[in-house]
Design a protein around this motif. Structure first.
Motif, PDB file in Angstrom:
ATOM      1  N   GLU A  52       0.827  -1.208   0.000  1.00 55.96           N
ATOM      2  CA  GLU A  52       0.000   0.000   0.000  1.00 55.96           C
ATOM      3  C   GLU A  52       0.863   1.261   0.000  1.00 55.96           C
ATOM      4  O   GLU A  52       0.551   2.239  -0.689  1.00 55.96           O
ATOM      5  CB  GLU A  52      -0.944  -0.004   1.205  1.00 55.96           C
ATOM      6  CG  GLU A  52      -2.016  -1.071   1.111  1.00 55.96           C
ATOM      7  CD  GLU A  52      -2.792  -1.269   2.402  1.00 55.96           C
ATOM      8  OE1 GLU A  52      -3.849  -1.905   2.341  1.00 55.96           O
ATOM      9  OE2 GLU A  52      -2.341  -0.809   3.475  1.00 55.96           O
ATOM     10  N   ILE A  53       1.950   1.223   0.751  1.00 57.35           N
ATOM     11  CA  ILE A  53       2.865   2.368   0.770  1.00 57.35           C
ATOM     12  C   ILE A  53       3.492   2.562  -0.606  1.00 57.35           C
ATOM     13  O   ILE A  53       3.557   3.679  -1.118  1.00 57.35           O
ATOM     14  CB  ILE A  53       3.947   2.188   1.856  1.00 57.35           C
ATOM     15  CG1 ILE A  53       3.305   2.253   3.251  1.00 57.35           C
ATOM     16  CG2 ILE A  53       5.042   3.242   1.719  1.00 57.35           C
ATOM     17  CD1 ILE A  53       4.224   1.840   4.366  1.00 57.35           C
ATOM     18  N   ALA A  54       3.944   1.464  -1.221  1.00 56.79           N
ATOM     19  CA  ALA A  54       4.548   1.558  -2.558  1.00 56.79           C
ATOM     20  C   ALA A  54       3.541   2.075  -3.582  1.00 56.79           C
ATOM     21  O   ALA A  54       3.878   2.916  -4.422  1.00 56.79           O
ATOM     22  CB  ALA A  54       5.077   0.192  -2.982  1.00 56.79           C
ATOM     23  N   ASP A  55       2.307   1.578  -3.521  1.00 50.78           N
ATOM     24  CA  ASP A  55       1.269   2.055  -4.442  1.00 50.78           C
ATOM     25  C   ASP A  55       1.021   3.549  -4.267  1.00 50.78           C
ATOM     26  O   ASP A  55       0.869   4.290  -5.241  1.00 50.78           O
ATOM     27  CB  ASP A  55      -0.040   1.278  -4.235  1.00 50.78           C
ATOM     28  CG  ASP A  55       0.045  -0.167  -4.709  1.00 50.78           C
ATOM     29  OD1 ASP A  55       1.007  -0.500  -5.440  1.00 50.78           O
ATOM     30  OD2 ASP A  55      -0.847  -0.952  -4.338  1.00 50.78           O
ATOM     31  N   LYS A  56       0.986   3.993  -3.023  1.00 52.33           N
ATOM     32  CA  LYS A  56       0.756   5.416  -2.740  1.00 52.33           C
ATOM     33  C   LYS A  56       1.897   6.260  -3.292  1.00 52.33           C
ATOM     34  O   LYS A  56       1.670   7.308  -3.916  1.00 52.33           O
ATOM     35  CB  LYS A  56       0.603   5.628  -1.229  1.00 52.33           C
ATOM     36  CG  LYS A  56       0.407   7.064  -0.820  1.00 52.33           C
ATOM     37  CD  LYS A  56      -0.912   7.614  -1.299  1.00 52.33           C
ATOM     38  CE  LYS A  56      -1.141   9.000  -0.751  1.00 52.33           C
ATOM     39  NZ  LYS A  56      -2.393   9.568  -1.197  1.00 52.33           N
ATOM     40  N   ILE A  57       3.122   5.798  -3.088  1.00 51.91           N
ATOM     41  CA  ILE A  57       4.284   6.539  -3.582  1.00 51.91           C
ATOM     42  C   ILE A  57       4.246   6.611  -5.102  1.00 51.91           C
ATOM     43  O   ILE A  57       4.492   7.670  -5.686  1.00 51.91           O
ATOM     44  CB  ILE A  57       5.592   5.879  -3.090  1.00 51.91           C
ATOM     45  CG1 ILE A  57       5.723   6.075  -1.571  1.00 51.91           C
ATOM     46  CG2 ILE A  57       6.805   6.458  -3.808  1.00 51.91           C
ATOM     47  CD1 ILE A  57       6.818   5.263  -0.935  1.00 51.91           C
ATOM     48  N   THR A  58       3.908   5.498  -5.747  1.00 44.54           N
ATOM     49  CA  THR A  58       3.831   5.459  -7.207  1.00 44.54           C
ATOM     50  C   THR A  58       2.776   6.417  -7.729  1.00 44.54           C
ATOM     51  O   THR A  58       2.961   7.073  -8.758  1.00 44.54           O
ATOM     52  CB  THR A  58       3.535   4.023  -7.690  1.00 44.54           C
ATOM     53  OG1 THR A  58       4.564   3.165  -7.202  1.00 44.54           O
ATOM     54  CG2 THR A  58       3.489   3.944  -9.190  1.00 44.54           C
ATOM     55  N   SER A  59       1.673   6.520  -7.012  1.00 48.90           N
ATOM     56  CA  SER A  59       0.578   7.373  -7.473  1.00 48.90           C
ATOM     57  C   SER A  59       0.813   8.859  -7.187  1.00 48.90           C
ATOM     58  O   SER A  59       0.008   9.689  -7.578  1.00 48.90           O
ATOM     59  CB  SER A  59      -0.737   6.932  -6.821  1.00 48.90           C
ATOM     60  OG  SER A  59      -0.744   7.264  -5.452  1.00 48.90           O
ATOM     61  N   MET A  60       1.913   9.198  -6.556  1.00 53.24           N
ATOM     62  CA  MET A  60       2.168  10.588  -6.187  1.00 53.24           C
ATOM     63  C   MET A  60       2.640  11.437  -7.367  1.00 53.24           C
ATOM     64  O   MET A  60       2.838  12.633  -7.223  1.00 53.24           O
ATOM     65  CB  MET A  60       3.169  10.655  -5.035  1.00 53.24           C
ATOM     66  CG  MET A  60       2.599  10.088  -3.745  1.00 53.24           C
ATOM     67  SD  MET A  60       3.789  10.009  -2.413  1.00 53.24           S
ATOM     68  CE  MET A  60       3.762  11.703  -1.872  1.00 53.24           C
ATOM     69  N   GLY A  61       2.848  10.840  -8.522  1.00 51.15           N
ATOM     70  CA  GLY A  61       3.184  11.625  -9.715  1.00 51.15           C
ATOM     71  C   GLY A  61       4.660  11.684 -10.001  1.00 51.15           C
ATOM     72  O   GLY A  61       5.415  10.770  -9.710  1.00 51.15           O
ATOM     73  N   ASP A  62       5.093  12.814 -10.577  1.00 56.02           N
ATOM     74  CA  ASP A  62       6.450  12.963 -11.075  1.00 56.02           C
ATOM     75  C   ASP A  62       7.509  12.877  -9.989  1.00 56.02           C
ATOM     76  O   ASP A  62       8.645  12.515 -10.271  1.00 56.02           O
ATOM     77  CB  ASP A  62       6.599  14.309 -11.802  1.00 56.02           C
ATOM     78  CG  ASP A  62       5.720  14.385 -13.032  1.00 56.02           C
ATOM     79  OD1 ASP A  62       5.396  15.509 -13.433  1.00 56.02           O
ATOM     80  OD2 ASP A  62       5.384  13.319 -13.594  1.00 56.02           O
ATOM     81  N   ASP A  63       7.176  13.244  -8.803  1.00 55.02           N
ATOM     82  CA  ASP A  63       8.163  13.255  -7.725  1.00 55.02           C
ATOM     83  C   ASP A  63       8.215  11.921  -6.994  1.00 55.02           C
ATOM     84  O   ASP A  63       8.648  11.844  -5.862  1.00 55.02           O
ATOM     85  CB  ASP A  63       7.852  14.386  -6.742  1.00 55.02           C
ATOM     86  CG  ASP A  63       9.030  14.675  -5.823  1.00 55.02           C
ATOM     87  OD1 ASP A  63      10.184  14.463  -6.250  1.00 55.02           O
ATOM     88  OD2 ASP A  63       8.782  15.083  -4.682  1.00 55.02           O
ATOM     89  N   ALA A  64       7.777  10.854  -7.655  1.00 53.93           N
ATOM     90  CA  ALA A  64       7.743   9.542  -7.015  1.00 53.93           C
ATOM     91  C   ALA A  64       9.133   9.083  -6.592  1.00 53.93           C
ATOM     92  O   ALA A  64       9.292   8.470  -5.543  1.00 53.93           O
ATOM     93  CB  ALA A  64       7.105   8.503  -7.929  1.00 53.93           C
ATOM     94  N   GLY A  65      10.146   9.373  -7.399  1.00 54.37           N
ATOM     95  CA  GLY A  65      11.509   8.969  -7.051  1.00 54.37           C
ATOM     96  C   GLY A  65      11.967   9.598  -5.756  1.00 54.37           C
ATOM     97  O   GLY A  65      12.514   8.925  -4.879  1.00 54.37           O
ATOM     98  N   GLY A  66      11.736  10.896  -5.608  1.00 46.82           N
ATOM     99  CA  GLY A  66      12.121  11.579  -4.374  1.00 46.82           C
ATOM    100  C   GLY A  66      11.311  11.115  -3.190  1.00 46.82           C
ATOM    101  O   GLY A  66      11.831  10.943  -2.086  1.00 46.82           O
ATOM    102  N   ALA A  67      10.033  10.878  -3.418  1.00 48.87           N
ATOM    103  CA  ALA A  67       9.173  10.394  -2.339  1.00 48.87           C
ATOM    104  C   ALA A  67       9.591   8.997  -1.910  1.00 48.87           C
ATOM    105  O   ALA A  67       9.610   8.682  -0.722  1.00 48.87           O
ATOM    106  CB  ALA A  67       7.712  10.397  -2.787  1.00 48.87           C
ATOM    107  N   LEU A  68       9.932   8.172  -2.879  1.00 42.70           N
ATOM    108  CA  LEU A  68      10.366   6.808  -2.568  1.00 42.70           C
ATOM    109  C   LEU A  68      11.645   6.838  -1.745  1.00 42.70           C
ATOM    110  O   LEU A  68      11.762   6.133  -0.742  1.00 42.70           O
ATOM    111  CB  LEU A  68      10.571   6.011  -3.857  1.00 42.70           C
ATOM    112  CG  LEU A  68      11.066   4.590  -3.695  1.00 42.70           C
ATOM    113  CD1 LEU A  68      10.085   3.777  -2.857  1.00 42.70           C
ATOM    114  CD2 LEU A  68      11.253   3.929  -5.045  1.00 42.70           C
ATOM    115  N   LEU A  69      12.585   7.657  -2.157  1.00 43.34           N
ATOM    116  CA  LEU A  69      13.832   7.773  -1.409  1.00 43.34           C
ATOM    117  C   LEU A  69      13.564   8.245   0.010  1.00 43.34           C
ATOM    118  O   LEU A  69      14.143   7.739   0.969  1.00 43.34           O
ATOM    119  CB  LEU A  69      14.791   8.729  -2.124  1.00 43.34           C
ATOM    120  CG  LEU A  69      16.149   8.933  -1.449  1.00 43.34           C
ATOM    121  CD1 LEU A  69      16.879   7.606  -1.299  1.00 43.34           C
ATOM    122  CD2 LEU A  69      16.988   9.907  -2.257  1.00 43.34           C
TER     123      LEU A  69
END
Length: 110
Positions: free
Chosen positions: A66-83
């Motif tokens: 669920e956390i990964a799905d949320k991060i993926t759905s956050m848009g263009d800044d997904a890489g920074g959010a994931l980090l």
């Protein structure tokens, strides 16, 4: 990561398990022991999950998927959010690794 505390915890648990195994045949029925172990494992899993997720985590974000799905759905800044999330989880894992589990375990069984 220093694993001294985790090793000491595992040794303490192993010693107690050995003692329990020696006395279990005369003191407790197998089904009762199985039920007690199951309850202890369930409680431990719940406590570890709560420790990792922290307080106030929404139910829709209480699994890694669920956390990964949320991060993926956050848009263009997904890489920074994931980090950022990985860094946060890493910090929590380090906190857990530094907990003196031997002291906690000894206090809990007293």
């Amino acid at each position: 990561m220093d694993t001294t505390k985790l090793t000491a915890f595992a040794q303490a648990v192993g010693a107690d398990i050995k003692e329990v195994k020696q006395s279990v045949s005369t003191k407790v029925e197998t089904s009762a022991m199985t039920q007690a172990i199951s309850q202890a494992v369930t409680q431990a899993k719940t406590e570890v999950k709560a420790e990792i997720l922290g307080e106030g985590t929404p139910e829709n974000l209480d699994t890694l998927k669920e956390i990964a799905d949320k991060i993926t759905s956050m848009g263009d800044d997904a890489g920074g959010a994931l980090l950022g999330k990985i860094t946060e989880v890493s910090g929590r894992v380090d906190q857990i690794a530094n907990v003196d589990l031997v002291a906690v375990y000894t206090a809990a069984k007293a």
